[in-house]
Scaffold this active site. Structure first.
Site, PDB file in Angstrom:
ATOM      1  N   GLY A  57      56.787  75.986  47.650  1.00 40.00           N
ATOM      2  CA  GLY A  57      57.884  76.779  48.189  1.00 40.00           C
ATOM      3  C   GLY A  57      57.960  76.601  49.690  1.00 40.00           C
ATOM      4  O   GLY A  57      57.015  76.089  50.300  1.00 40.00           O
ATOM      5  N   CYS A  84      50.640  73.349  46.223  1.00 40.77           N
ATOM      6  CA  CYS A  84      51.107  73.536  47.602  1.00 40.77           C
ATOM      7  C   CYS A  84      51.194  75.026  47.958  1.00 40.77           C
ATOM      8  O   CYS A  84      50.161  75.674  48.053  1.00 40.77           O
ATOM      9  CB  CYS A  84      52.439  72.798  47.789  1.00 40.77           C
ATOM     10  SG  CYS A  84      52.730  72.389  49.497  1.00 40.77           S
ATOM     11  N   TYR A  85      52.390  75.597  48.088  1.00 41.05           N
ATOM     12  CA  TYR A  85      52.477  77.033  48.386  1.00 41.05           C
ATOM     13  C   TYR A  85      51.692  77.842  47.350  1.00 41.05           C
ATOM     14  O   TYR A  85      51.040  78.828  47.685  1.00 41.05           O
ATOM     15  CB  TYR A  85      53.948  77.487  48.404  1.00 41.05           C
ATOM     16  CG  TYR A  85      54.130  78.954  48.707  1.00 41.05           C
ATOM     17  CD1 TYR A  85      54.169  79.418  50.015  1.00 41.05           C
ATOM     18  CD2 TYR A  85      54.238  79.897  47.673  1.00 41.05           C
ATOM     19  CE1 TYR A  85      54.317  80.772  50.303  1.00 41.05           C
ATOM     20  CE2 TYR A  85      54.391  81.248  47.949  1.00 41.05           C
ATOM     21  CZ  TYR A  85      54.428  81.681  49.257  1.00 41.05           C
ATOM     22  OH  TYR A  85      54.570  83.014  49.536  1.00 41.05           O
ATOM     23  N   HIS A 165      51.587  67.082  45.595  1.00 41.79           N
ATOM     24  CA  HIS A 165      52.530  67.238  44.474  1.00 41.79           C
ATOM     25  C   HIS A 165      52.239  66.220  43.364  1.00 41.79           C
ATOM     26  O   HIS A 165      52.638  65.062  43.464  1.00 41.79           O
ATOM     27  CB  HIS A 165      53.966  67.084  44.979  1.00 41.79           C
ATOM     28  CG  HIS A 165      54.388  68.249  45.805  1.00 41.79           C
ATOM     29  ND1 HIS A 165      54.913  69.399  45.257  1.00 41.79           N
ATOM     30  CD2 HIS A 165      54.325  68.463  47.141  1.00 41.79           C
ATOM     31  CE1 HIS A 165      55.159  70.271  46.225  1.00 41.79           C
ATOM     32  NE2 HIS A 165      54.812  69.725  47.379  1.00 41.79           N
ATOM     33  N   GLU A 167      53.591  66.147  40.536  1.00 41.93           N
ATOM     34  CA  GLU A 167      54.796  65.940  39.714  1.00 41.93           C
ATOM     35  C   GLU A 167      55.683  64.808  40.216  1.00 41.93           C
ATOM     36  O   GLU A 167      56.527  64.319  39.477  1.00 41.93           O
ATOM     37  CB  GLU A 167      55.595  67.249  39.611  1.00 41.93           C
ATOM     38  CG  GLU A 167      56.262  67.745  40.893  1.00 41.93           C
ATOM     39  CD  GLU A 167      55.338  68.560  41.806  1.00 41.93           C
ATOM     40  OE1 GLU A 167      54.107  68.395  41.714  1.00 41.93           O
ATOM     41  OE2 GLU A 167      55.853  69.337  42.629  1.00 41.93           O
ATOM     42  N   ASP A 223      76.192  65.149  24.874  1.00 43.01           N
ATOM     43  CA  ASP A 223      75.767  66.526  24.613  1.00 43.01           C
ATOM     44  C   ASP A 223      76.530  67.166  23.451  1.00 43.01           C
ATOM     45  O   ASP A 223      75.934  67.729  22.542  1.00 43.01           O
ATOM     46  CB  ASP A 223      75.918  67.391  25.876  1.00 43.01           C
ATOM     47  CG  ASP A 223      75.180  66.782  27.052  1.00 43.01           C
ATOM     48  OD1 ASP A 223      74.255  65.989  26.806  1.00 43.01           O
ATOM     49  OD2 ASP A 223      75.536  67.081  28.205  1.00 43.01           O
ATOM     50  N   LYS A 364      68.481  66.515  29.671  1.00 40.55           N
ATOM     51  CA  LYS A 364      69.322  65.472  29.076  1.00 40.55           C
ATOM     52  C   LYS A 364      68.498  64.447  28.271  1.00 40.55           C
ATOM     53  O   LYS A 364      68.903  64.039  27.191  1.00 40.55           O
ATOM     54  CB  LYS A 364      70.079  64.755  30.203  1.00 40.55           C
ATOM     55  CG  LYS A 364      71.083  63.759  29.737  1.00 40.55           C
ATOM     56  CD  LYS A 364      72.454  64.327  29.881  1.00 40.55           C
ATOM     57  CE  LYS A 364      73.531  63.409  29.446  1.00 40.55           C
ATOM     58  NZ  LYS A 364      74.818  64.095  29.453  1.00 40.55           N
TER      59      LYS A 364
END
Ligand code: XMP
Length: 508
Positions: A57, A84-85, A165, A167, A223, A364
């Site tokens: 954050g 992190c945060y 991070h 990710e 979709d 998606k």
């Protein structure tokens, strides 16, 4: 599916990367949901997650206004991963210390491990983005790895903290780090396509019940096709009524081909050819927004008119996806309205229908996986996006039948050449734009004065930003030759080399 699927809960403290953590966990086979950092404790307990991730954050934990929550309360429910945060908050709350760092660490960095973490090598290249640093670990915490300057990986009882991070794709062994946490949680991967379909079908049956009927507006896109197929397979074709409107702004042969595909998929679909209505509605309009508004209004009118009063409808199905839902629940600066599909907006209230959004918790790529599981063709699942207002916003200026015909022919040549050269799947979206400019040309012995056509092809991951595709000259030469030779009405072809921003993907 939401409350019943056990998974990894992500509490959002405002990082731009929060959504990515969820995606990564799902790709690794673990169901995951994002919720605001303020999610009530009771709700978390009810959810019974395997583990809880506290995201990054933009705030500093030592500022009075920064978002907080009790770490002790959370860790009683499940193991925690602070990123992190999130790691700084854990340290701050459990008696460690966080301060403004003498060295800010942005971008690439190396972590040297003093103690092993899962399968990660002793030195790891990571991506970081932080100004604050942990200067003292809380009691009972151990340092696993550090950068040249600061603690970067810490472990406490049922807690893992990362100053980087895992990710983002730039972090090497990021997935291994995420998996080290699921191991700590003793979570088992079960999030795969067959499981997703089974879980969605169960949820659809529970929501719709034994008797209710559902209405689906089909657009030809991924979709709505996946949603309609899923609903039809779950509830039977008698209870799922699909409508596909031809607005006359589709690509070459698209209406007929898509309708046939739908029938092949076993959908109970009514095709409504309203091209005349749209074309006369668009007469004289040149402003893009006026075109969009007219199309939206006409769509609703025609859609409503085409419904059979005999259909005992209770639900309207929509293909809302998880990024729209996350945007609406985001704890920091999220908008409060979920984007409604422009083509059926306003219908549910007017017709007293309940909204059914079966894939609202999916990304998606997961919708595509479900489509594949349901046996949908690859060419349908990997189609480039196509805007609701169709070719009307690719004929710059007034839309006429003649201009649409020219654009359709040119677009068909461009797209089929992309497929022929195996380029279609490398590009996020490609199309032609017919410009309201006439230029002089020469064909045979005659002088021509025809229109200019622009080619647009971009790479992107979500349409929010995009870059133009670097075709080689031979490809551009071939497309240009084919178009100017075969399509009457075009005397010149140009290629758009503008990224987004500053331009948008569409020209109008
Ligand atoms: P822009 O042009 O805004 O496009 O960079 C981003 C993505 O959105 C699509 N797009 C639309 N889709 N109705 C839609 O359903 C619209 O009015 C519309 N305008 C743009 C565009 O094709 C691209 O994929």
């Amino acid at each position: 599916m939401a409350e019943k699927e056990r998974g990894i809960l992500i509490l959002d403290f405002g990082s731009q990367l929060t959504q990515l953590i969820t995606r990564r966990y799902r790709e690794l086979g673990f169901y995951s949901e994002v919720h605001p950092h303020s999610m009530p404790l009771e709700q978390i307990k009810k959810m019974n997650p395997y583990g809880i991730v506290l995201s990054g954050g933009p705030n500093s934990v030592y500022e009075a206004s920064s978002p907080r929550r009790s770490i002790r309360e959370l860790v009683e429910i499940a193991p925690l991963l602070g990123i992190c945060y999130g790691m700084q908050l854990i340290c701050h709350d459990l008696g460690g210390q966080v301060e403004k760092g003498a060295h800010r660490e942005y971008g690439f960095n190396f972590i040297n491990y003093k103690k092993a973490l899962g399968k990660i090598p002793a030195q790891q290249k990571v991506w970081m983005s932080h100004g604050d640093v942990v200067t003292k670990l809380p009691p009972e915490f151990e340092l696993l790895g550090e950068t040249e300057n600061h603690p970067a990986v810490i472990r406490g009882p049922r807690i893992l903290g990362l100053q980087f991070h895992p990710e983002v794709a730039h972090t090497e062994h990021g997935s291994d780090v995420l998996l080290a946490f699921t191991e700590m949680c003793q979570a088992k991967p079960s999030w795969n396509a067959p499981h997703m379909v089974e879980s969605l079908q169960k949820q659809i049956r529970e929501t719709v019940g034994e008797k209710s009927h559902v209405l689906c507006a089909l657009s030809g896109g991924v979709d709505s096709t996946v949603v309609a197929t899923l609903l039809t397979r779950t509830l039977g074709r008698e209870r799922v009524h699909c409508v596909f409107v031809n607005n006359g702004l589709l690509r070459k042969d698209e209406y007929e081909t898509v309708l046939k595909n739908y029938e092949g998929l076993g959908l109970n679909v009514k095709g409504v050819d309203a091209s005349r209505d749209f074309l006369s509605g668009l007469k004289g309009l040149t402003d893009p927004e006026a075109k969009r508004k007219t199309i939206g209004k006409l769509f609703i009118e025609i859609f409503e008119r085409s419904l059979d009063p005999q259909w005992p409808l209770d639900f309207l199905a929509q293909g809302t996806l998880y990024p729209d839902v996350i945007e609406s629940i985001s704890s920091v600066g999220g908008s409060v309205t979920i984007k409604s599909h422009h083509n059926v907006g306003g219908l549910p209230e007017k017709m007293k229908l309940k909204l059914l959004e079966p894939v609202r918790l999916l990304f998606k790529d997961e919708v595509r996986k479900i489509g594949q599981e349901l046996g949908l063709d690859k060419s349908l699942l990997w189609r480039h996006p196509f805007p609701g207002p169709g070719l009307s916003i690719r004929v710059i200026g007034e839309v006429t039948e003649e201009k649409l015909k020219i654009l359709r022919e040119a677009d068909d040549i461009f797209i089929s050449t992309l497929k022929e050269k195996d380029l279609y799947d490398k590009i996020w979206q490609a199309f032609c734009v017919l410009l309201p400019i006439h230029t002089v040309g020469v064909q045979g012995d005659g002088r021509t004065y025809d229109q200019v056509l622009a080619l647009r092809a971009v790479t992107s991951s979500d349409g929010m930003t995009a870059d133009w595709y670097p075709f080689n000259y031979d490809f551009l030469r071939e497309v240009s030759n084919r178009i100017t030779n075969r399509v009457r009405g075009i005397s010149r072809v140009v290629y758009d080399v503008t990224s987004k921003p500053p331009a948008t993907i569409e020209w109008e």
